[in-house]
Design a protein around this motif. Sequence first.
Motif, PDB file in Angstrom:
ATOM      1  N   ALA A  27       0.918  -1.261  -0.080  1.00  0.00           N
ATOM      2  CA  ALA A  27       0.034  -0.091   0.132  1.00  0.00           C
ATOM      3  C   ALA A  27       0.799   1.327  -0.067  1.00  0.00           C
ATOM      4  O   ALA A  27       0.409   2.373  -0.129  1.00  0.00           O
ATOM      5  N   SER A  28       2.197   0.960   0.272  1.00  0.00           N
ATOM      6  CA  SER A  28       2.948   2.317   0.483  1.00  0.00           C
ATOM      7  C   SER A  28       3.245   2.945  -1.319  1.00  0.00           C
ATOM      8  O   SER A  28       3.894   3.914  -1.303  1.00  0.00           O
ATOM      9  N   VAL A  29       2.822   2.111  -2.137  1.00  0.00           N
ATOM     10  CA  VAL A  29       2.846   2.633  -3.653  1.00  0.00           C
ATOM     11  C   VAL A  29       1.736   3.851  -3.438  1.00  0.00           C
ATOM     12  O   VAL A  29       1.858   4.525  -4.804  1.00  0.00           O
ATOM     13  N   ILE A  30       0.676   3.765  -2.805  1.00  0.00           N
ATOM     14  CA  ILE A  30      -0.408   4.615  -2.866  1.00  0.00           C
ATOM     15  C   ILE A  30       0.198   6.091  -2.296  1.00  0.00           C
ATOM     16  O   ILE A  30       1.306   6.024  -1.279  1.00  0.00           O
ATOM     17  N   PRO A  31      -0.010   7.208  -3.001  1.00  0.00           N
ATOM     18  CA  PRO A  31       0.912   8.466  -2.295  1.00  0.00           C
ATOM     19  C   PRO A  31       0.568   8.775  -1.018  1.00  0.00           C
ATOM     20  O   PRO A  31      -0.622   8.418  -0.424  1.00  0.00           O
ATOM     21  N   LYS A  32       1.596   9.310  -0.379  1.00  0.00           N
ATOM     22  CA  LYS A  32       1.197   9.751   1.271  1.00  0.00           C
ATOM     23  C   LYS A  32       0.376  10.428   1.643  1.00  0.00           C
ATOM     24  O   LYS A  32      -0.109  10.267   2.705  1.00  0.00           O
ATOM     25  N   THR A  33      -0.167  11.309   0.600  1.00  0.00           N
ATOM     26  CA  THR A  33      -1.032  12.368   1.052  1.00  0.00           C
ATOM     27  C   THR A  33      -2.563  11.749   0.881  1.00  0.00           C
ATOM     28  O   THR A  33      -3.556  11.916   1.735  1.00  0.00           O
ATOM     29  N   ILE A  34      -2.616  10.635   0.064  1.00  0.00           N
ATOM     30  CA  ILE A  34      -3.960  10.083   0.009  1.00  0.00           C
ATOM     31  C   ILE A  34      -4.016   9.155   1.083  1.00  0.00           C
ATOM     32  O   ILE A  34      -4.958   8.980   1.719  1.00  0.00           O
ATOM     33  N   ARG A  35      -2.853   8.421   1.341  1.00  0.00           N
ATOM     34  CA  ARG A  35      -2.994   7.411   2.548  1.00  0.00           C
ATOM     35  C   ARG A  35      -3.286   8.187   3.790  1.00  0.00           C
ATOM     36  O   ARG A  35      -4.175   7.674   4.549  1.00  0.00           O
ATOM     37  N   ASP A  36      -2.540   9.155   4.069  1.00  0.00           N
ATOM     38  CA  ASP A  36      -2.906   9.895   5.453  1.00  0.00           C
ATOM     39  C   ASP A  36      -4.327  10.864   5.450  1.00  0.00           C
ATOM     40  O   ASP A  36      -4.720  10.852   6.482  1.00  0.00           O
ATOM     41  N   PHE A  37      -4.511  10.941   4.260  1.00  0.00           N
ATOM     42  CA  PHE A  37      -6.179  11.704   4.133  1.00  0.00           C
ATOM     43  C   PHE A  37      -7.017  10.485   4.638  1.00  0.00           C
ATOM     44  O   PHE A  37      -7.862  10.752   5.496  1.00  0.00           O
ATOM     45  N   ALA A  38      -6.782   9.422   4.178  1.00  0.00           N
ATOM     46  CA  ALA A  38      -7.810   8.239   4.581  1.00  0.00           C
ATOM     47  C   ALA A  38      -7.507   7.897   6.040  1.00  0.00           C
ATOM     48  O   ALA A  38      -8.549   7.546   6.753  1.00  0.00           O
ATOM     49  N   TYR A  39      -6.343   7.860   6.465  1.00  0.00           N
ATOM     50  CA  TYR A  39      -6.105   7.619   7.812  1.00  0.00           C
ATOM     51  C   TYR A  39      -6.740   8.588   9.037  1.00  0.00           C
ATOM     52  O   TYR A  39      -7.343   8.255   9.895  1.00  0.00           O
ATOM     53  N   ARG A  40      -6.463   9.811   8.394  1.00  0.00           N
ATOM     54  CA  ARG A  40      -7.073  11.149   9.256  1.00  0.00           C
ATOM     55  C   ARG A  40      -8.465  10.762   9.341  1.00  0.00           C
ATOM     56  O   ARG A  40      -9.002  11.293  10.456  1.00  0.00           O
ATOM     57  N   ARG A  41      -9.362  10.439   8.345  1.00  0.00           N
ATOM     58  CA  ARG A  41     -10.647  10.414   8.292  1.00  0.00           C
ATOM     59  C   ARG A  41     -11.294   9.256   9.545  1.00  0.00           C
ATOM     60  O   ARG A  41     -12.140   9.507  10.060  1.00  0.00           O
ATOM     61  N   ILE A  42     -10.581   8.249   9.555  1.00  0.00           N
ATOM     62  CA  ILE A  42     -10.705   7.346  10.187  1.00  0.00           C
ATOM     63  C   ILE A  42     -10.450   7.678  11.577  1.00  0.00           C
ATOM     64  O   ILE A  42     -11.436   7.629  12.710  1.00  0.00           O
ATOM     65  N   ALA A  43      -9.019   8.206  12.063  1.00  0.00           N
ATOM     66  CA  ALA A  43      -8.718   8.741  13.334  1.00  0.00           C
ATOM     67  C   ALA A  43      -9.794   9.767  13.962  1.00  0.00           C
ATOM     68  O   ALA A  43      -9.874   9.645  15.162  1.00  0.00           O
ATOM     69  N   LEU A  44      -9.917  10.654  13.090  1.00  0.00           N
ATOM     70  CA  LEU A  44     -10.874  11.869  13.614  1.00  0.00           C
ATOM     71  C   LEU A  44     -12.242  11.632  13.795  1.00  0.00           C
ATOM     72  O   LEU A  44     -13.036  12.137  14.580  1.00  0.00           O
ATOM     73  N   ASN A  45     -12.609  10.189  13.407  1.00  0.00           N
ATOM     74  CA  ASN A  45     -14.014   9.777  13.704  1.00  0.00           C
ATOM     75  C   ASN A  45     -14.178   8.735  14.514  1.00  0.00           C
ATOM     76  O   ASN A  45     -15.275   7.991  14.548  1.00  0.00           O
ATOM     77  N   ARG A  46     -13.044   8.193  15.052  1.00  0.00           N
ATOM     78  CA  ARG A  46     -12.908   6.691  15.640  1.00  0.00           C
ATOM     79  C   ARG A  46     -13.781   6.808  16.858  1.00  0.00           C
ATOM     80  O   ARG A  46     -14.302   5.574  17.195  1.00  0.00           O
TER      81      ARG A  46
END
Length: 146
Positions: free
Chosen positions: A99-118
Amino acid sequence: MQKPLEQLIQDHHIILFDAECVLCSAWADFMIKQDTHYQFKLVSVQSNIGQQLLAYYSLPTDHFETMVLLENGQCYTESTAFLRIIQRLDSPYASLKYASVIPKTIRDFAYRRIALNRYRLFGKTQQCYRVTPETQQHFLLDEALI
């Protein structure tokens, strides 16, 4: 035996997690089951040692929006922390490293959506994660600094 914080950071791969978060506690349970080689030490951000580690890396100590990996003195957060952890586990989980082939900005955006709404999505516990005698070897507890 007393160890300074810097020595603990060098001696261990440390995962800091929010022990009041149901999703984060499930992550801790997952790591206990999957980290059969004891590569990582789990630390609650609410613990004394967790607070000291956050402060050492100038991370917020009063609100927690990301899991943190401390590895060889380096601090990793968000999707990078997740990928660095998962790649060290056995198959099939290690394959998620691609999954590291996915650009970091996209990975972190998805991560933040989950983290902020966990808390809203998964809930918040009334008490912090409980370490048992059976799971204690997976944790770096406050006594490590005493």
